[in-house]
Motif scaffolding. Structure first.
Motif, PDB file in Angstrom:
ATOM      1  N   ILE A  95      -6.576 -13.917   4.280  1.00 24.02           N
ATOM      2  CA  ILE A  95      -6.412 -12.872   5.294  1.00 24.02           C
ATOM      3  C   ILE A  95      -6.792 -11.497   4.756  1.00 24.02           C
ATOM      4  O   ILE A  95      -7.513 -10.730   5.407  1.00 24.02           O
ATOM      5  CB  ILE A  95      -4.949 -12.881   5.805  1.00 24.02           C
ATOM      6  N   ASP A  96      -6.328 -11.165   3.535  1.00 22.59           N
ATOM      7  CA  ASP A  96      -6.541  -9.826   2.986  1.00 22.59           C
ATOM      8  C   ASP A  96      -6.272  -9.873   1.483  1.00 22.59           C
ATOM      9  O   ASP A  96      -5.130 -10.089   1.059  1.00 22.59           O
ATOM     10  CB  ASP A  96      -5.581  -8.839   3.679  1.00 22.59           C
ATOM     11  N   ARG A  97      -7.294  -9.667   0.668  1.00 16.93           N
ATOM     12  CA  ARG A  97      -7.138  -9.761  -0.785  1.00 16.93           C
ATOM     13  C   ARG A  97      -6.155  -8.723  -1.313  1.00 16.93           C
ATOM     14  O   ARG A  97      -5.377  -8.998  -2.246  1.00 16.93           O
ATOM     15  CB  ARG A  97      -8.499  -9.591  -1.460  1.00 16.93           C
ATOM     16  N   ASP A  98      -6.143  -7.526  -0.737  1.00 16.46           N
ATOM     17  CA  ASP A  98      -5.199  -6.506  -1.195  1.00 16.46           C
ATOM     18  C   ASP A  98      -3.760  -6.942  -0.908  1.00 16.46           C
ATOM     19  O   ASP A  98      -2.856  -6.681  -1.718  1.00 16.46           O
ATOM     20  CB  ASP A  98      -5.489  -5.169  -0.518  1.00 16.46           C
ATOM     21  N   LEU A  99      -3.544  -7.574   0.241  1.00 13.36           N
ATOM     22  CA  LEU A  99      -2.212  -8.082   0.562  1.00 13.36           C
ATOM     23  C   LEU A  99      -1.807  -9.142  -0.457  1.00 13.36           C
ATOM     24  O   LEU A  99      -0.671  -9.143  -0.948  1.00 13.36           O
ATOM     25  CB  LEU A  99      -2.203  -8.665   1.982  1.00 13.36           C
TER      26      LEU A  99
END
Length: 483
Positions: free
Chosen positions: A199-203
């Motif tokens: 979904i989101d690498r930073d998450l």
């Protein structure tokens, strides 16, 4: 017989309601008989705001039963010497995820919530049991990836709620699994991070850095509540409780003491073992208890035995399970410090023999495709590699294969409850001879690791055991195993 529904409905007392500090995903009988009671006792002893909001991820039934009685319920302790009713008020509300996912996410994103606990069973983690990796093709995961704002899986709710907290500049909650998975904290962390990365690498990186996933070991036998249990309880307490839980007196909770910012209830004050390494306790319980529970469930059910207490009342089955502990399970374990594994096994047998606990073999046999790898297959592989005889546990594997074929030893149909039930039945039906059925089922790589399916000794032994079960039945094969 008294119509218990005509009695006054169970309700909360006028005691102040605690503020909510815990969200629980998968509000079934086990958690209400185990974790919820520990948390209630810790709060009563040492204070804190640790009220629980329960979340039903699939069915509204639990909410429909609990909400009319203010979410209070009775936990009925079933000892051989009598019954003790405990009135429990720790649950403050029950949300139904499919009806209002936004309400669940709002509750999980509340800064006051410090812990999210889970009892979603092995299949609820949408992982491949043989590898522990996320099953990206699971329908719930596919729905999560298509619309993470309206999650379908427990993992989806965890990831989305953590994302909301991150965006709001809040600290994450601790994710505390209470399911029977080996190294459960690591497994849950792994699948959460896999989903988050999609979904989101930073998450994903924020969760990996800031969130905590303590490993746990939980132990309490909690048989399914039957209508006659509700009737008997109504006669005992003079009120109608639509959703009581039945439980044995014994309980144990071992928790890795690793929480976000160190914030948690004072669990140690009420007997929870807070440790640095849960693995020895987890292995002991998964193999000694869960492994033999499953073995007795499949062999007992095939042989016409309804409950675990009925099964171990048969001298052959009792001798069989003692042999599993002595010869196949305990030799492969490293005991937790201060624990005598043989004494632990003796205590387990006494718990199995409790006539007040009617733990159905059919209930324990559910979802075997998800349970078999960690409860039995791992230790079979290790035992064979070490040169130990593993014939008893291999017989249990063969019994599972017979069970998922859908017919017991008397020729009666079996209601097989398993996420892979149709596939298992088709593979079993496709084989004309016993060896063909075994080979078909061994082809399931998401259950059977290559290390076993490529082991000629294991393949020959499980084929021989299955052939014997088909020809002679479970009772004869258990008797032969002990002789």
């Amino acid at each position: 017989m008294t119509d218990v529904t005509a009695l006054q409905r169970l309700s909360r007392t006028d005691a102040p309601k605690p503020a909510v500090g815990v969200i629980h995903l998968g509000l079934g009988a086990f958690y209400r008989a185990h974790g919820a009671i520990y948390i209630a006792e810790a709060m009563a002893k040492s204070g804190g705001d640790w009220g629980i909001i329960g979340v039903s991820l699939k069915s509204p039934t639990q909410a429909e039963r609990l909400k009319p009685q203010g979410c209070a319920y009775t936990a009925l302790e079933l000892a051989p010497t009598g019954r003790i009713a405990h009135h429990v008020e720790i649950v403050q509300d029950v949300l139904v995820a499919p009806h209002d996912p936004a309400a669940v996410l709002t509750a999980m994103a509340d800064e006051a919530v410090k812990i999210v606990t889970l009892t979603v069973t092995e299949k609820g983690y949408c992982h491949e049991p043989s590898t522990g990796r996320l099953n990206q093709n699971h329908p719930d995961i596919q729905q999560d990836l298509a619309d993470i704002a309206n999650p379908a899986s427990a993992l989806g709710f965890l990831v989305r709620a953590l994302d909301i907290r991150r965006a709001a500049g809040l600290r994450p909650f601790t994710v505390l699994t209470c399911d029977n998975l080996p190294d459960n904290g690591r497994v849950v962390r792994g699948v959460v991070l896999e989903l988050a990365e999609l979904i989101d690498r930073d998450l994903r990186d924020w969760i990996a850095s800031e969130c905590r996933f303590p490993a746990t070991m939980v132990d309490r036998i909690v048989p399914a509540t039957k209508p006659e249990d509700i009737d008997a309880l109504g006669a005992d307490i003079g009120k109608y409780d639509a959703s009581p839980v039945m439980m044995e007196p014994f309980r144990q909770w071992v928790v890795e003491d690793d929480f976000v910012d160190g914030v948690r209830p004072d669990l140690g004050a009420v007997g929870v073992q807070l440790v640095a390494n849960v693995t020895p306790f987890e292995d002991m319980k998964l193999r000694c208890l869960n492994g033999t529970h499953s073995s007795l469930a499949y062999l007992g059910y095939l042989g016409g035995l309804t409950t675990i207490s009925d099964t171990v009342a048969d001298p052959d089955y009792a001798a069989f399970v003692k042999g599993l502990w002595r010869d196949e399970i305990i030799p492969g374990l490293t005991p937790p410090e201060g624990v005598d594994l043989h004494a632990y096994a003796d205590a387990l047998l006494a718990r199995y023999q409790n006539p007040a606990i009617r733990h159905l073999t059919w209930q324990i046999a559910m979802d075997g495709s998800q349970k078999l790898p960690q409860r039995i297959l791992t230790q079979v592989g290790e035992g064979l590699d070490a040169g130990r005889p593993m014939a008893g546990l291999i017989l249990a594997v063969a019994a599972w294969m017979r069970y998922v074929g859908g017919v017991d030893d008397a020729g009666a149909p079996i209601d097989v409850r398993d996420p892979m039930a149709q596939r298992l039945k088709a593979l079993s039906d496709a084989g004309a001879a016993p060896q063909d059925k075994v080979q078909n089922l061994l082809g399931l790589n998401d259950i059977f690791p290559v290390s076993l399916t490529g082991n000629a000794v294991f393949v020959a032994a499980v084929t021989e055991a299955y052939t014997g079960l088909a020809a002679h039945g479970a009772r004869v094969m258990v008797a032969r195993a002990i002789s």
